[in-house]
Scaffold this motif. Structure first.
Motif, short mmCIF file in Angstrom:
data_model
loop_
_atom_site.label_atom_id
_atom_site.label_comp_id
_atom_site.label_asym_id
_atom_site.label_seq_id
_atom_site.Cartn_x
_atom_site.Cartn_y
_atom_site.Cartn_z
N GLN A 429 6.43 -3.16 11.65
CA GLN A 429 7.86 -3.27 11.87
C GLN A 429 8.47 -4.41 11.04
OE1 GLN A 429 9.30 -0.94 13.83
NE2 GLN A 429 7.24 -0.09 13.86
N LYS A 430 7.69 -5.05 10.22
CA LYS A 430 8.21 -6.15 9.41
C LYS A 430 9.03 -5.61 8.25
CE LYS A 430 4.09 -7.63 8.66
NZ LYS A 430 2.96 -8.44 8.12
N GLU A 431 9.98 -6.43 7.78
CA GLU A 431 10.80 -6.03 6.64
C GLU A 431 10.02 -6.09 5.35
OE1 GLU A 431 14.63 -7.77 6.18
OE2 GLU A 431 14.84 -8.16 8.32
N SER A 432 9.05 -7.01 5.24
CA SER A 432 8.36 -7.22 3.98
C SER A 432 6.85 -7.20 4.19
CB SER A 432 8.77 -8.55 3.36
OG SER A 432 8.44 -9.62 4.23
N VAL A 433 6.16 -6.92 3.09
CA VAL A 433 4.70 -6.94 3.08
C VAL A 433 4.25 -7.66 1.83
CG1 VAL A 433 4.43 -4.80 4.39
CG2 VAL A 433 4.59 -4.72 1.90
N GLN A 434 2.98 -8.09 1.84
CA GLN A 434 2.44 -8.68 0.63
C GLN A 434 2.23 -7.59 -0.42
OE1 GLN A 434 -1.01 -10.80 2.22
NE2 GLN A 434 0.01 -12.74 1.70
N ILE A 435 2.30 -8.02 -1.67
CA ILE A 435 2.17 -7.05 -2.77
C ILE A 435 0.81 -6.37 -2.72
CG2 ILE A 435 1.99 -6.86 -5.29
CD1 ILE A 435 4.23 -8.89 -5.49
N SER A 436 -0.23 -7.09 -2.33
CA SER A 436 -1.55 -6.47 -2.25
C SER A 436 -1.54 -5.29 -1.28
CB SER A 436 -2.58 -7.52 -1.81
OG SER A 436 -2.21 -8.09 -0.56
N GLU A 437 -0.82 -5.44 -0.14
CA GLU A 437 -0.74 -4.34 0.83
C GLU A 437 0.10 -3.20 0.27
OE1 GLU A 437 0.78 -3.63 5.45
OE2 GLU A 437 0.58 -5.66 4.62
N GLU A 438 1.19 -3.54 -0.42
CA GLU A 438 2.04 -2.50 -1.00
C GLU A 438 1.27 -1.71 -2.06
OE1 GLU A 438 5.82 -0.49 -1.52
OE2 GLU A 438 4.92 -1.73 0.06
N ILE A 439 0.47 -2.38 -2.87
CA ILE A 439 -0.32 -1.69 -3.90
C ILE A 439 -1.37 -0.79 -3.23
CG2 ILE A 439 -1.96 -2.03 -5.78
CD1 ILE A 439 0.93 -2.58 -6.48
N GLY A 440 -1.92 -1.23 -2.08
CA GLY A 440 -2.86 -0.38 -1.35
C GLY A 440 -2.20 0.91 -0.87
N LEU A 441 -0.95 0.81 -0.38
CA LEU A 441 -0.23 2.01 0.05
C LEU A 441 0.04 2.93 -1.13
CD1 LEU A 441 2.33 0.40 2.53
CD2 LEU A 441 0.25 1.66 3.08
N VAL A 442 0.38 2.33 -2.27
CA VAL A 442 0.61 3.15 -3.47
C VAL A 442 -0.68 3.85 -3.87
CG1 VAL A 442 1.17 3.05 -5.93
CG2 VAL A 442 2.52 1.74 -4.30
N GLY A 443 -1.83 3.17 -3.72
CA GLY A 443 -3.11 3.79 -4.04
C GLY A 443 -3.39 4.99 -3.15
N SER A 444 -3.08 4.86 -1.84
CA SER A 444 -3.28 5.99 -0.93
C SER A 444 -2.39 7.17 -1.34
CB SER A 444 -2.95 5.55 0.49
OG SER A 444 -3.84 4.54 0.92
N TYR A 445 -1.14 6.86 -1.67
CA TYR A 445 -0.22 7.92 -2.08
C TYR A 445 -0.72 8.61 -3.35
CZ TYR A 445 3.87 10.14 -4.08
OH TYR A 445 4.71 11.05 -4.66
N LEU A 446 -1.22 7.83 -4.31
CA LEU A 446 -1.70 8.42 -5.57
C LEU A 446 -2.95 9.27 -5.34
CD1 LEU A 446 -1.15 5.40 -7.97
CD2 LEU A 446 0.03 7.59 -8.04
N SER A 447 -3.79 8.88 -4.37
CA SER A 447 -4.97 9.70 -4.06
C SER A 447 -4.54 11.09 -3.60
CB SER A 447 -5.80 9.02 -2.97
OG SER A 447 -6.29 7.78 -3.43
N ILE A 448 -3.49 11.14 -2.78
CA ILE A 448 -2.98 12.44 -2.31
C ILE A 448 -2.45 13.26 -3.47
CG2 ILE A 448 -1.20 13.52 -0.88
CD1 ILE A 448 -1.43 11.09 0.98
N GLN A 449 -1.66 12.61 -4.34
CA GLN A 449 -1.01 13.35 -5.40
C GLN A 449 -2.00 13.80 -6.47
OE1 GLN A 449 1.61 14.48 -4.87
NE2 GLN A 449 3.14 13.13 -3.96
N LYS A 450 -3.04 13.04 -6.72
CA LYS A 450 -4.03 13.45 -7.72
C LYS A 450 -4.77 14.71 -7.25
CE LYS A 450 -6.48 10.61 -10.15
NZ LYS A 450 -5.95 10.90 -11.49
N ILE A 451 -4.99 14.79 -5.91
CA ILE A 451 -5.62 16.01 -5.39
C ILE A 451 -4.66 17.18 -5.50
CG2 ILE A 451 -6.51 17.09 -3.29
CD1 ILE A 451 -7.53 14.32 -2.46
#
Length: 595
Positions: A429-451
């Motif tokens: 519920q926080k407004e912000s996250v660390q960039i490392s966490e944001e990059i991890g979410l982007v990695g999960s999204y890219l895993s879905i899209q590559k499949i």
């Protein structure tokens, strides 16, 4: 009635009358008389002294150059030197002897003056320093100073600006030929640095704050203290015309900055124009005559002020000082400061109205702050609620097609990655996250899209480690990556490439998403940019507009998103945010996440 009596003679009227009588009137009258009487006399004295000074400076410079010419002429006609140079091979002993003569020639002169001796056939050369490339006889025999020497039988003066490897600035060369039986066998060159000119000009004793400039007969600057801020090589044409018009008086006035320019020309076959510049204002201010008169005027004014004004000033300015102290406190952040009002005059009126205005401002500020906080919170909630259904729809659409085209393993993987994303969105519920966490979410999204796209594209994530602990608004990068895949890569024929970069630039964080997909037409790109500034977000640009609007809400109009694209080439999307290791506020942004 009591207030009306006090207002008959206002404070401003009394203050005007007081200072007009005590200081303004006598200072104005005496100052005007002083200026009229002394300015013309002072200006004429400055003109005469400047003209004499520049004449002496020209003679001093001519004398200095003449000493170098005489010394060089004697060296070039020395029979022993001629004999040694005329030999086909100069022995080391002869070279040493020649160098000693060169050293003796320069003895007692500036240590920065350099001398070069170069045989006409290029087989021998010697120097007290480093020979410049321009003196390469094989490459420049018919150019520059050598051309002047080939056409002359005497000493040559040559404007020759260059900077030595040691950083010394040379402005002129004095050169002569060494001849045998009428044929040139060698060239002797003295390179004179600008500090020789400075020394020659500074030997003229003068009490004025004077600056000099020296130009040759082609109006080429050899030495310049007057126009150096304008980086000029040749004298300005307009200034040249002014000098031509004032040729008889040899002086003119310049307005910016205001100064007197005087000049004189050195005698001889190579005339140099020596110019001097004297600032008029500085001269007038420092003139003894004007200073004495100004002191007398000031003493008279001070005497009157000391005699009469203290009592008036104290009584008149006490309430004004109280108001000023209150205003200073308010300016420094103390909005609860108020003026203590004792009198019922103009200052009392100002004090009461100032207090009333501060009360209203405090009320307006509190009301406006509450409105802004509520508006910002509501708008951010609205933006978050727009992006999450949009992403969820695309992901479920991927699962639908994978169920038709692939096996169970792919579905398990894509659902697992989707679960990570949804879990983070609901739980965090926080407004912000660390960039490392944001990059991890982007990695999960890219895993879905590559499949989904069956490895239609390659991904490279290049984020500097120094920004990994910084905080950014959550889900700030994924919409840009999603936009690049759907609108850039999906319709491309063949394999595509996606690069995600992140780095620090001064006090900012830059994220850049690049793809080599189908690109965006200029018309479509303009439409996307317009929608990013619109209040309502259309479905085609929700991700981009959402990111840009969120960044601007958090950080201001100096930050946000920029897009560059070209059809059939690709798209570059850049997000700019402040560098910060402190989380944003923790307002609850997820009121409907579980619905």
């Amino acid at each position: 009635m009591r207030s009306e009596k006090k207002l008959k003679i206002s404070f401003f009227a009394r203050l005007f009358i007081c200072f007009a009588v005590i200081s303004i009137v006598p200072v104005a009258v005496l100052g005007t008389l002083t200026y009229i009487i002394s300015s013309n006399v002072s200006l004429r004295n400055v003109e005469n002294q400047s003209s004499k000074t520049v004449n002496n400076a020209a003679m001093s410079l001519q004398q200095t150059i003449g000493e170098y010419r005489s010394a060089l002429s004697y060296f070039c006609t020395d029979s022993d030197t001629v004999q040694k140079i005329s030999n086909s091979d100069v022995t080391p002993e002869q070279s040493t002897s020649i160098y000693q003569k060169m050293y003796i020639l320069l003895a007692g002169k500036s240590s920065n003056v350099t001398m070069h001796l170069i045989k006409a056939d290029g087989t021998f050369q010697i120097s007290t320093s480093v020979i410049p490339e321009a003196y390469n006889i094989r490459n420049h025999r018919e150019w520059g100073i050598f051309r002047e020497l080939n056409e002359s039988y005497g000493t040559v003066m040559y404007s020759n600006h260059y900077v030595s490897p040691s950083g010394k600035n040379y402005c002129m060369s004095v050169a002569n030929t060494i001849r045998k039986n009428g044929k040139i066998i060698a060239y002797a060159i003295l390179d004179i640095p600008s500090d020789v000119f400075q020394t020659a000009l500074d030997t003229v004793n003068v009490s004025l704050p004077i600056r000099y400039a020296v130009v040759d007969q082609n109006n080429y600057f050899l030495y310049d203290e007057i126009f150096s801020g304008q980086n000029q090589i040749f004298m300005d044409m307009n200034f040249r015309n002014q000098m031509l018009q004032a040729q008889d008086s040899k002086k003119l006035y310049l307005e910016k900055p205001k100064r007197i320019i005087t000049w004189d020309v050195t005698p001889g076959d190579y005339p140099l124009r020596v110019m001097s510049s004297v600032p008029i204002e500085l001269v007038v201010i420092n003139s003894n005559y004007i200073m004495d008169t100004a002191i007398a005027v000031a003493l008279g004014a001070i005497f009157l002020c000391v005699l009469i004004s203290p009592m008036l000033v104290r009584s008149l300015t006490k309430p004004l000082n109280a108001i000023m102290r209150t205003m200073d406190k308010v300016q420094n952040g103390d909005t609860n400061a108020r003026v203590v009002v004792h009198n019922d005059d103009e200052f009392g009126y100002i004090g009461r109205n100032l207090n009333s205005m501060l009360d209203r401002l405090n009320e307006l500020f509190a009301t406006n702050l509450e409105k802004q906080n509520r508006l910002r919170l509501a708008e951010l909630k609205s933006l978050y609620s727009q992006i999450n259904p949009h992403f969820l729809y695309n992901t479920l659409d991927s699962i639908k097609w994978l169920a038709k085209l692939n096996g169970v393993d792919d579905i398990v993987l894509i659902v697992s990655q989707l679960g990570k994303l949804l879990k983070n969105s609901i739980r965090n519920q926080k407004e912000s996250v660390q960039i490392s966490e944001e990059i991890g979410l982007v990695g999960s999204y890219l895993s879905i899209q590559k499949i989904r796209y069956d490895d239609k594209f390659d991904v490279s994530i290049q984020v500097n480690e120094e920004i990994m602990d910084c905080y950014v608004p959550k889900f700030i990068i994924q919409p840009i990556v999603e936009n690049a895949i759907i609108h850039g890569i999906e319709d491309k024929i063949g394999k595509a490439h996606l690069i995600i970069r992140g780095w620090r630039q001064d006090d900012k964080i830059i994220f850049q998403v690049e793809d080599d997909g189908v690109g965006i037409s200029e018309e479509k790109l303009n439409s996307i940019k317009k929608s990013a500034h619109a209040k309502a977000l259309d479905s085609d640009s929700i991700g981009i507009a959402n990111v840009d609007k969120r960044v601007k809400l958090y950080y201001g109009q100096d930050y946000g998103l920029k897009i560059q694209s070209k059809e059939n080439v690709g798209t570059i999307t850049r997000i700019t945010m402040p560098f910060s290791t402190i989380p944003l506020g923790n307002e609850n942004m997820g009121g409907s996440d579980h619905d």
